[in-house]
Design an enzyme around this catalytic site. Structure first.
Site, PDB file in Angstrom:
ATOM      1  N   SER A   1      -7.763   4.422  11.374  1.00  0.00           N
ATOM      2  CA  SER A   1      -8.001   3.006  11.111  1.00  0.00           C
ATOM      3  C   SER A   1      -9.072   2.455  12.053  1.00  0.00           C
ATOM      4  O   SER A   1      -9.153   2.849  13.220  1.00  0.00           O
ATOM      5  CB  SER A   1      -6.691   2.231  11.334  1.00  0.00           C
ATOM      6  OG  SER A   1      -6.936   0.852  11.381  1.00  0.00           O
TER       7      SER A   1
ATOM      8  N   GLN B   1     -11.607   4.851   8.364  1.00  0.00           N
ATOM      9  CA  GLN B   1     -11.404   3.663   7.534  1.00  0.00           C
ATOM     10  C   GLN B   1     -12.138   2.491   8.153  1.00  0.00           C
ATOM     11  O   GLN B   1     -12.141   2.312   9.377  1.00  0.00           O
ATOM     12  CB  GLN B   1      -9.899   3.361   7.430  1.00  0.00           C
ATOM     13  CG  GLN B   1      -9.564   2.089   6.680  1.00  0.00           C
ATOM     14  CD  GLN B   1      -9.496   0.877   7.597  1.00  0.00           C
ATOM     15  OE1 GLN B   1      -9.264   1.021   8.782  1.00  0.00           O
ATOM     16  NE2 GLN B   1      -9.724  -0.303   7.045  1.00  0.00           N
TER      17      GLN B   1
ATOM     18  N   TYR C   1     -13.624  -1.860   7.341  1.00  0.00           N
ATOM     19  CA  TYR C   1     -13.665  -3.073   6.515  1.00  0.00           C
ATOM     20  C   TYR C   1     -15.110  -3.513   6.361  1.00  0.00           C
ATOM     21  O   TYR C   1     -15.968  -3.136   7.151  1.00  0.00           O
ATOM     22  CB  TYR C   1     -12.871  -4.190   7.188  1.00  0.00           C
ATOM     23  CG  TYR C   1     -11.405  -3.932   7.335  1.00  0.00           C
ATOM     24  CD1 TYR C   1     -10.545  -4.073   6.236  1.00  0.00           C
ATOM     25  CD2 TYR C   1     -10.861  -3.567   8.562  1.00  0.00           C
ATOM     26  CE1 TYR C   1      -9.175  -3.833   6.373  1.00  0.00           C
ATOM     27  CE2 TYR C   1      -9.505  -3.321   8.701  1.00  0.00           C
ATOM     28  CZ  TYR C   1      -8.664  -3.462   7.608  1.00  0.00           C
ATOM     29  OH  TYR C   1      -7.335  -3.228   7.743  1.00  0.00           O
TER      30      TYR C   1
ATOM     31  N   THR D   1     -11.543  -0.219   3.040  1.00  0.00           N
ATOM     32  CA  THR D   1     -10.400  -1.030   2.603  1.00  0.00           C
ATOM     33  C   THR D   1     -10.896  -2.385   2.121  1.00  0.00           C
ATOM     34  O   THR D   1     -11.581  -3.091   2.851  1.00  0.00           O
ATOM     35  CB  THR D   1      -9.413  -1.223   3.762  1.00  0.00           C
ATOM     36  OG1 THR D   1      -8.970   0.063   4.198  1.00  0.00           O
ATOM     37  CG2 THR D   1      -8.213  -2.046   3.322  1.00  0.00           C
TER      38      THR D   1
ATOM     39  N   ARG E   1       3.063 -11.787   7.087  1.00  0.00           N
ATOM     40  CA  ARG E   1       4.238 -10.945   7.275  1.00  0.00           C
ATOM     41  C   ARG E   1       5.259 -11.744   8.065  1.00  0.00           C
ATOM     42  O   ARG E   1       5.126 -11.949   9.272  1.00  0.00           O
ATOM     43  CB  ARG E   1       3.825  -9.663   7.983  1.00  0.00           C
ATOM     44  CG  ARG E   1       2.885  -8.852   7.100  1.00  0.00           C
ATOM     45  CD  ARG E   1       2.009  -7.873   7.823  1.00  0.00           C
ATOM     46  NE  ARG E   1       0.825  -7.599   7.003  1.00  0.00           N
ATOM     47  CZ  ARG E   1      -0.245  -6.936   7.425  1.00  0.00           C
ATOM     48  NH1 ARG E   1      -0.283  -6.464   8.653  1.00  0.00           N
ATOM     49  NH2 ARG E   1      -1.264  -6.754   6.624  1.00  0.00           N
TER      50      ARG E   1
ATOM     51  N   LYS F   1     -10.433   1.689  -1.008  1.00  0.00           N
ATOM     52  CA  LYS F   1      -8.969   1.617  -0.906  1.00  0.00           C
ATOM     53  C   LYS F   1      -8.480   0.191  -1.154  1.00  0.00           C
ATOM     54  O   LYS F   1      -8.983  -0.749  -0.539  1.00  0.00           O
ATOM     55  CB  LYS F   1      -8.517   2.072   0.474  1.00  0.00           C
ATOM     56  CG  LYS F   1      -7.010   1.987   0.697  1.00  0.00           C
ATOM     57  CD  LYS F   1      -6.589   2.722   1.966  1.00  0.00           C
ATOM     58  CE  LYS F   1      -5.110   2.558   2.238  1.00  0.00           C
ATOM     59  NZ  LYS F   1      -4.760   1.249   2.779  1.00  0.00           N
TER      60      LYS F   1
ATOM     61  N   SER G   1      -3.795   1.109  -4.295  1.00  0.00           N
ATOM     62  CA  SER G   1      -2.959   0.685  -3.174  1.00  0.00           C
ATOM     63  C   SER G   1      -2.840  -0.830  -3.155  1.00  0.00           C
ATOM     64  O   SER G   1      -3.765  -1.545  -3.543  1.00  0.00           O
ATOM     65  CB  SER G   1      -3.607   1.144  -1.852  1.00  0.00           C
ATOM     66  OG  SER G   1      -2.950   0.564  -0.748  1.00  0.00           O
TER      67      SER G   1
ATOM     68  N   ARG H   1       1.845  -5.191   2.201  1.00  0.00           N
ATOM     69  CA  ARG H   1       1.635  -5.990   3.403  1.00  0.00           C
ATOM     70  C   ARG H   1       0.622  -7.107   3.192  1.00  0.00           C
ATOM     71  O   ARG H   1       0.395  -7.912   4.081  1.00  0.00           O
ATOM     72  CB  ARG H   1       1.166  -5.096   4.548  1.00  0.00           C
ATOM     73  CG  ARG H   1       2.182  -4.047   4.915  1.00  0.00           C
ATOM     74  CD  ARG H   1       1.608  -2.948   5.792  1.00  0.00           C
ATOM     75  NE  ARG H   1       1.493  -3.319   7.182  1.00  0.00           N
ATOM     76  CZ  ARG H   1       2.474  -3.208   8.084  1.00  0.00           C
ATOM     77  NH1 ARG H   1       3.649  -2.746   7.716  1.00  0.00           N
ATOM     78  NH2 ARG H   1       2.284  -3.570   9.332  1.00  0.00           N
TER      79      ARG H   1
ATOM     80  N   ARG I   1       8.153   8.684  -0.727  1.00  0.00           N
ATOM     81  CA  ARG I   1       9.211   9.055   0.224  1.00  0.00           C
ATOM     82  C   ARG I   1       9.834  10.409  -0.098  1.00  0.00           C
ATOM     83  O   ARG I   1      10.681  10.901   0.655  1.00  0.00           O
ATOM     84  CB  ARG I   1      10.335   8.000   0.227  1.00  0.00           C
ATOM     85  CG  ARG I   1       9.929   6.622   0.730  1.00  0.00           C
ATOM     86  CD  ARG I   1       9.532   6.579   2.178  1.00  0.00           C
ATOM     87  NE  ARG I   1       9.163   5.226   2.567  1.00  0.00           N
ATOM     88  CZ  ARG I   1       7.928   4.708   2.399  1.00  0.00           C
ATOM     89  NH1 ARG I   1       6.965   5.425   1.875  1.00  0.00           N
ATOM     90  NH2 ARG I   1       7.684   3.470   2.780  1.00  0.00           N
TER      91      ARG I   1
END
Lengths: 387, 387, 387, 387
Positions: free
Chosen positions: D108, D129, D131, D157, D166, D254, D276, D281, D313
């Protein structure tokens, strides 16, 4: 703005602490099993948003124009009777907070402050809600008072031919106005600040009617008058047309769920159609407001403004309503609970929460203007999309 | 009318307090996993109402005509065996309350009071329910007694070729009639008022059969006779046609769920088709009654009256059944629990609750006449309507 | 038959009390999140029955013929390894109870008693289950033993290319055969009757392999051999065809969920297709067995028998499986739990419960013969039928 | 690999024990009501697998090639900011574990270790990654550093024009970086091992920016800079095209959920599209990632790699994503919780759990190669298949 409210649920929680249970139940409850109350909320969860990316969302336009009024966000305050139950400042506080937030407040006919008091206190546009009651002279009188006081639009509620059965109120011994009984005295006494507000100043009653049909009526008698005597289950479209003739300004019809009724109203001169089931307080089992919206919006086809009333608790709810054809939404419980939580500041907080959430949602969904929202931003939840 | 019942759930709650658990379970329970009991209720929730506005609903017409009988509301009392279990006045109280409410009472063949006693006590129309039992002479005898006593219609139950397995009753040691056992004696003794009613006067038994096949039978022997010996899994449409020849009056068939059976019954002379799964007491996993209604109503196409039996607990449930093609509904558990709560007054209260709810629902849905209700007032729940 | 079992759940409850938790978990558990275990059950609830009335159901025919064997009811016992874990009499008890009930028992290759012992003890038809293991000589030897011992059909399980991950067993320290560990010793010691059965007589092991590849192997070594070494993820249809050549009798393939695999199997000579996901013990997330059935049955189109394995707990479940195209069903957990509850008597009780429920269901659904069951008796649950 | 983790839930549970609640909430939480967090998981349950049998699955091929990188399994590690919050070794540990597992780690921009440190420590491919921030010089500088350090692909992203709300973090007083407050000090002190890691060595901050715009900034100032000042809601496709010109290597976008955006990105030179919603989030109420996948994959039609990020998962989740059109998936929370549970060993354990589950799932579903997975292996859950 009160600082500690993360979302509208926080405001509701504080209001529940500050209000006697019978008042909180009166505000939050609905008819019978409250299936429609729940359906109103659940309907929003049945849609999911499909955002667009790399759209310039640095400037979001939340402003809209509804019933010839410019609003700073597509969220107005709908009518709610006897707001003083929630806070001593009642309708005056709500009208002020709405105006300061750049949006509209709709005064209920069954308000605890008069048409004139609210108009005087207001900081922005106010609309006046009324019913097609038995006595046309009374209606005409109210309309004239609203005109004289400067109300910008009429909102005619048509989903109360009779009053819905709110079982929480029956069990709580809640009446309008409330009376002290053995069943609720403890509940009231445990909220002394609320009680002090209730007994301070003028008595809690249907203020607009104190002077209308005859002086000297008690609050209880006025309740009987407003809730029973004047109710008019025989009102038809003819009466709507009559109202249209005596009010030249913007006129919206509230409580429409069937597309054919929406078309009829517009044919007869309605400028706005408010899709609503009265927050689930009238016919339990009625279709969720959001579920009724697409057919109404399609049928109205731009000939009038379409508003959605019922179940809005998040900025994304507003987005979904706009995507399904509404120009704006009205909120009820969120601002009345705001009143209960903190008076005018609570109402302001509720509007600020929604504005911030809506603003963020527009950015995240990639739509910089509420006027550009459309069905392409939505899919049904759990549909597996293309599946 | 008992004042404190807000809705039918209140009545059920009181009945549960007043009755031994094995009796309440007998009334409320169903077959095996009670999936069909639950499905009967859930089916109503799968439909939502789309009200019309500005219709004159000042006068609501709840009256209807079913099987040549005029009813003050489209809700009749269906058959329920051994009503004395719920209250000492049993079938007599129920028939009286129904008549006073302007609706019909259907006496079960397996009643705890005789055909003649109930007819004499009745204040209005009574119908007589029977099975196609093994012995045609017994059936003919019952039909003749019903005719002589003035019963206005026959209701033939066809969904009991064998008896469903009600596991609550098996676990509770519940038998018809009930017997004191070590397992249930405490349960019974804790309800002395109920117990006093049970042992007062004539013994609890299948009253219509005391004199039929031979005097001197004990209650237990009669139970064996009625529940086992007479059951007739070989009954076919031929027997239905035979019954049609010996009863010239209105004849309804109860327990039909498949459209082809409905058509067959009407072809063979049935005047009414009662869509029912026996309240979920027979075949667990059977389709919900309301879900079976539309196909049956469409197939019958007006050639006979269609009634819905199963899951009615609210006035809006009645509205939904009418909208899906029923002329009227029958209730079972709500009035038997009414009996358990307060005898005849409890039955009257149950009918009054439903009448008030239905009356209000008609006003709120914008349909002033039960005869005008139709599919346009309904949408599937959570469907997003036009989506 | 044990008297006090109202339904299969009762039997399961008693088994849970009598067995150590690690054994009950081994029997009832499934792979990973057990989503498929749950889906197998839930699938039955997605269908509702539409009964027919006035059909002569005085004589119900439950008998059917599957893989050239006449069964007294369309419910056979599927394969389950190491049945002695549930009860000291294990496979012998199950085979006996099945035969006495007029149905078939399928012996697992991984049994705790030998092919020959079970054949000798059996009271009726027995089938033999096997895998397409690595060593064709071993398979050929097992097939020859089954032939010599008189097994009437082979059931080839094809859904175990590798073993599913059963997390309950991992957490419980459960192995095949189980070993005493610090983690489970208390659990075992609290069930002394079970423990006594376990240590009595011959050791718990994979009995069919004790003499096969070499004497003297310990139970643990055999477990390794059967569970790991012989597993054959490279088996293909070629091997199926080879098996077809060495076994002239009825041959069923078990573990098919895709229609194309069913067709392939029949093209290559399979006489039966058992739709199964191994009771949710292999691939978690696999389609529910009942949901896979209609496509398979349609594709097989009568060219072979179709059986359903997975989730049967009620007589109406059997009815639904037949309606969707199965000739019969196999049960697993219900009879293994019957063993755990009461040995052979528990197995007999499980079959008797299902037989009675199925018999009653046929009467109530208006279908006097399992061979006449069809899709017209079903609707999807909550579909509003015609809606 | 840590031995005692049966599945990813086990790892999450241990992480929750080891981390202060505000950190665990930061990792696991999502925007507003976390409806999208839940929807991401639920979407997998809406599909069921239809396995094929008698396919040779003795050799399973899990390897795939994504963005010109060969991976040992189709599961990469997605970007996650400030990984040091979860464990003192943070991004370095995650990159190492990914490389040792033969898969890729995505660093990130908001990492707590620098681009260069992570590249040096990595054992395999790393992606970077970023921005589209306000300052193109800053972007160009980061891209140049990534190129120089050997990063193999850029992941852009695009779903953070503003930061999602959040609410867990707001209530916990969680900031980036976290600060000790009266509200959270007890929470932190109760996890001394975590706290020791936090205060050890260099301060927790956005490491890549320490040297960029000016030395001497405090961690708090850097947080303000990264989270607020640089955020760029005005970025459009033009900026994407610019980035394309300065980075010749593989470039993935992304945060795409709408098919038209996917097509646009590919038209403008994207080599990969990562479906995604930022793990729920950002926009609460956004469509589940898996539900958005089929339309995107169909629209991209092989012109670029499609990856799925959100809700993985289980190994079968990977299978479902591949069947619906993804070449690979990215995980986030599972490996960050792995860090929290046990540092690099926890990340390795998470990947090993998924690899084993995926490997087993491929065998059980009858597909020996991840490249052969397709829609024929799926049905919608509870659909009754052919019904």
């Amino acid at each position: 703005v009160t600082r500690s409210f993360v979302n509208l649920d926080d405001i509701a929680r504080r209001a529940r602490r500050r209000l006697p249970r019978l008042v909180a139940d009166f505000i939050e409850g609905g008819a019978e099993d409250e299936a429609t109350v729940a359906a109103n909320r659940a309907a929003f969860g049945h849609w999911e948003l499909v955002p667009r990316v790399l759209v310039d969302v640095s400037k979001r336009r939340l402003t809209t124009s509804v019933l010839d009024h410019d609003l700073s966000l597509p969220v107005g305050l709908g009518p709610a009777g006897l707001a003083r139950l929630a806070h001593v400042d009642g309708e005056v506080a709500a009208a002020r907070a709405a105006g300061e937030a750049g949006t509209v407040y709709t005064l209920s006919t069954g308000s605890s402050r008069t048409i004139e008091e609210v108009a005087e206190a207001a900081r922005g546009a106010v609309w006046f809600q009324l019913y097609l009651w038995r006595d046309r002279d009374v209606i005409a009188g109210l309309v004239e008072r609203a005109r004289a006081a400067g109300y910008g639009a009429l909102v005619l509620t048509v989903d109360v031919p009779v009053i819905g059965r709110r079982e929480r109120d029956l069990r709580n011994g809640m009446t309008l106005p409330p009376r002290l009984t053995r069943a609720n005295v403890v509940d009231m006494l445990r909220h002394p600040r609320w009680l002090a507000g209730l007994v301070r100043g003028s008595p809690l009653t249907f203020a607009n009617f104190v002077d209308v049909p005859g002086r000297g009526r008690s609050a209880v008698e006025l309740g009987q008058y407003v809730n029973v005597e004047m109710m008019n289950p025989s009102a038809t479209w003819e009466m709507f047309s009559w109202l249209r003739t005596i009010w030249p300004g913007p006129l919206a019809i509230k409580g429409v769920l069937h597309r054919d009724d929406a078309v009829k109203a517009v044919d007869l001169g309605a400028n706005g159609v408010i899709v609503s089931n009265h927050g689930g307080r009238q016919l339990d089992g009625a279709v969720a407001a959001l579920d009724a919206l697409p057919a109404v919006a399609e049928a109205v086809n731009g000939r009038a403004d379409v508003l959605l009333d019922g179940g809005i608790r998040r900025g994304t709810d507003v987005v979904k309503a706009l995507a399904l054809g509404a120009q704006a939404v009205l909120i009820g419980r969120p601002y009345v609970l705001g009143l209960g939580a903190d008076g005018a500041a609570g109402v302001a907080a509720a509007l600020e929460v929604l504005r911030n959430e809506l603003d963020r949602a527009l950015a995240l969904v990639g739509c910089p203007d509420v006027g550009l929202m459309n069905r392409d931003f939505l899919v049904r939840s759990g549909s597996g999309a293309l599946a």
